[in-house]
Design a protein around this motif. Structure first.
Motif, PDB file in Angstrom:
ATOM      1  N   ARG A  92     -78.376  52.604 -32.271  1.00  0.00           N
ATOM      2  CA  ARG A  92     -77.995  52.691 -30.975  1.00  0.00           C
ATOM      3  C   ARG A  92     -78.557  51.798 -29.940  1.00  0.00           C
ATOM      4  N   GLN A  93     -79.012  50.635 -30.368  1.00  0.00           N
ATOM      5  CA  GLN A  93     -79.543  49.534 -29.618  1.00  0.00           C
ATOM      6  C   GLN A  93     -78.492  48.797 -29.123  1.00  0.00           C
ATOM      7  N   TRP A  95     -75.691  49.188 -27.393  1.00  0.00           N
ATOM      8  CA  TRP A  95     -75.265  49.363 -26.078  1.00  0.00           C
ATOM      9  C   TRP A  95     -75.901  48.369 -24.985  1.00  0.00           C
ATOM     10  N   CYS A 155     -70.053  55.159 -38.282  1.00  0.00           N
ATOM     11  CA  CYS A 155     -70.845  53.888 -37.874  1.00  0.00           C
ATOM     12  C   CYS A 155     -70.064  52.950 -38.728  1.00  0.00           C
ATOM     13  N   GLY A 194     -80.420  59.544 -31.773  1.00  0.00           N
ATOM     14  CA  GLY A 194     -79.444  58.992 -30.791  1.00  0.00           C
ATOM     15  C   GLY A 194     -77.872  59.276 -31.295  1.00  0.00           C
ATOM     16  N   ARG A 195     -77.801  59.778 -32.390  1.00  0.00           N
ATOM     17  CA  ARG A 195     -76.090  60.067 -32.865  1.00  0.00           C
ATOM     18  C   ARG A 195     -75.689  61.258 -32.370  1.00  0.00           C
ATOM     19  N   SER A 215     -73.874  62.808 -29.601  1.00  0.00           N
ATOM     20  CA  SER A 215     -73.183  62.263 -28.274  1.00  0.00           C
ATOM     21  C   SER A 215     -71.935  62.995 -27.855  1.00  0.00           C
ATOM     22  N   PHE A 251     -71.281  57.179 -31.639  1.00  0.00           N
ATOM     23  CA  PHE A 251     -72.513  57.195 -31.169  1.00  0.00           C
ATOM     24  C   PHE A 251     -73.193  55.782 -31.072  1.00  0.00           C
TER      25      PHE A 251
END
Length: 347
Positions: free
Chosen positions: A140-141, A143, A214, A266-267, A269, A347
Motif C-alpha cells: 500500500r505504499q 499511493w 491486487c 492496510g487492505r 478499505s 486497497f
C-alpha cells in the motif's frame, strides 16, 4: 500437482507453495509439521520462509522461529531433500535484525549462516532479498510512492556488491538460486542486466503480492518476467483471507489474522468488501468454492511460477488442497476481469 520451471535454474517447483509465516505464532510446531507432511503428500515440493518470520505479530522474541520449525521437521524426518527450500534476507528497517541494517555484502554471509543454522541444513535452494534497500511501492505504499530521492549510482553499486556476495555463497554451496521480493520492473531489470554483464547469479523469481484484489503485476512486471524467464511467486493469493469471505458483513472470527491486525496491513478499505462480494458472487454463480477460485486464478496466469498460500490450521490447508485441480473456464475468467474493471485496486 503441476510443476513449473524456477526461472532458468533447471529446477521445477509445484504451482502451489507452502507459506510458513504464521509458523511460530498462530501455528504451533506440531501443526506446522503436520502441514509439511500433508503438503508433501499432495505433491507440493516448494516451501517458503524468511529470517524475520513469524508474523502476527513480528517480534524480537519470535524472530527466526519459523525457520527453526522447518529445521526441526528436517531433523526429525530426514526428508529435507524432498523440498525446494526458499527463505529471505531481511532488508533495512527491522531493528531487531542486525540493527535494521540494509542488505549489503557484509550482511549476506551473516544472514545466510543464521538461516542455515535455524533450518538445520547446509543448503538453501532459493535465497531471496525480502525488499529493496531503496524502498518499494508494495504494501500500500504505491499511493504515495516517490522514487525521486533515489541515487541511481549508489543503487547499482550496491546491487553489484550484493550479487558478488551471493556468488560467494553459491561457490560455497550454501545457496542455489537467487530471487527478489517486493521489487519493481526497473529494479528487476537492473538485477538482470548486472548479472548478465558481470557473470553473476541471475534472478530466478520475484515474490510480489498478487491476487484477485491486487493485480499490480499484470502490466510492466508481467511483460518483463515473461520475456526474461523470471517467474512470479505470488504471496497473499487469498488477500490475507479477505477472498475466503470470512470477513464479510463485519465478521472477524476469533484467532483470525484480522482479529490480530485489524486493517490487514492496510487492505481493509471502504471499497474492499464490495470487491470481495463481486468475486464471491462469481464463485457462487459457477458452483465454485471462493478459496479454490482465487487460487486457481493465480496459477492460471501466464507469468506464474508458484502461488504461496498460508494456512493457519491443518483444516484450512486440507480445504485449500481440495481445489488443487480446479481450472477456471473462459467464462469465469471473463467475469473476473469484468469485476476487476468495476473494482480496480480496492486497497
Amino acid at each position: 500437482m503441476k510443476m513449473n520451471p524456477l526461472g532458468r535454474t533447471g529446477r521445477s517447483v509445484s504451482e502451489y507453495c507452502l507459506g510458513t509465516m504464521t509458523f511460530g505464532t498462530q501455528t504451533s510446531e506440531a501443526d506446522a509439521h503436520a502441514q509439511m507432511d500433508m503438503a508433501l503428500d499432495h505433491g507440493i515440493n516448494f516451501i517458503d520462509a524468511a529470517e524475520m518470520y513469524p508474523v502476527n505479530p513480528i517480534t524480537a522474541e519470535t524472530q527466526g522461529r519459523t525457520e527453526a520449525y522447518l529445521g526441526s521437521w528436517f531433523a526429525k524426518t530426514g526428508r529435507r531433500n524432498e523440498w525446494v527450500l526458499a527463505t529471505k534476507h531481511s532488508g533495512a528497517g527491522v531493528q531487531h535484525i542486525r540493527g535494521g541494517a540494509p542488505i549489503t555484502t557484509s550482511t549476506v554471509r551473516d544472514a545466510v549462516e543464521g538461516s542455515l543454522k535455524r533450518l538445520q541444513t547446509e543448503h538453501i535452494d532459493l535465497y531471496q532479498l525480502h525488499w529493496p534497500n531503496r524502498g518499494s511501492y508494495m504494501f500500500r505504499q504505491n499511493w504515495e510512492y516517490d522514487p525521486s530521492s533515489q541515487n541511481k549510482a549508489e543503487t547499482l553499486a550496491n546491487m553489484e556488491e550484493v550479487l558478488e556476495a551471493l556468488q560467494a555463497e553459491v561457490d560455497r554451496g550454501t545457496i542455489g538460486a537467487f530471487g527478489l521480493s517486493n521489487e519493481s520492473a526497473w529494479g528487476t531489470a537492473q538485477w538482470l542486466r548486472l548479472s548478465e554483464d558481470k557473470g553473476l547469479p541471475r534472478v530466478a523469481s520475484i515474490q510480489n503480492e498478487y491476487s484477485l484484489l491486487c493485480r499490480m503485476f499484470d502490466t510492466d512486471l508481467a511483460e518483463l518476467c515473461l520475456n526474461e524467464d523470471v517467474g512470479l511467486l505470488a504471496f497473499s493469493p487469498l488477500a490475507t483471507g479477505l477472498l475466503t469471505g470470512k470477513y464479510q458483513n463485519g465478521q472477524t472470527p476469533d484467532g483470525s489474522r484480522k482479529a490480530i491486525n485489524g486493517d490487514l496491513g492496510g487492505r481493509v478499505s471502504p471499497g474492499v468488501f464490495d470487491a470481495v462480494q463481486a468475486y464471491l458472487d462469481i464463485a457462487t454463480k459457477h458452483g465454485l468454492d471462493p478459496v479454490h477460485m482465487a487460487m486457481a486464478f493465480t496459477v492460471q496466469r501466464p507469468f506464474m511460477c508458484s502461488s504461496i498460500f498460508g494456512a493457519t490450521t491443518v483444516s484450512q490447508l486440507e480445504h485449500l488442497l481440495q481445489g488443487a485441480e480446479v481450472t477456471l473456464s473462459n467464462e469465469v475468467l471473463a467475469e473476473i476481469n469484468a469485476a476487476n474493471r468495476a473494482h480496480p485496486m480496492p486497497f
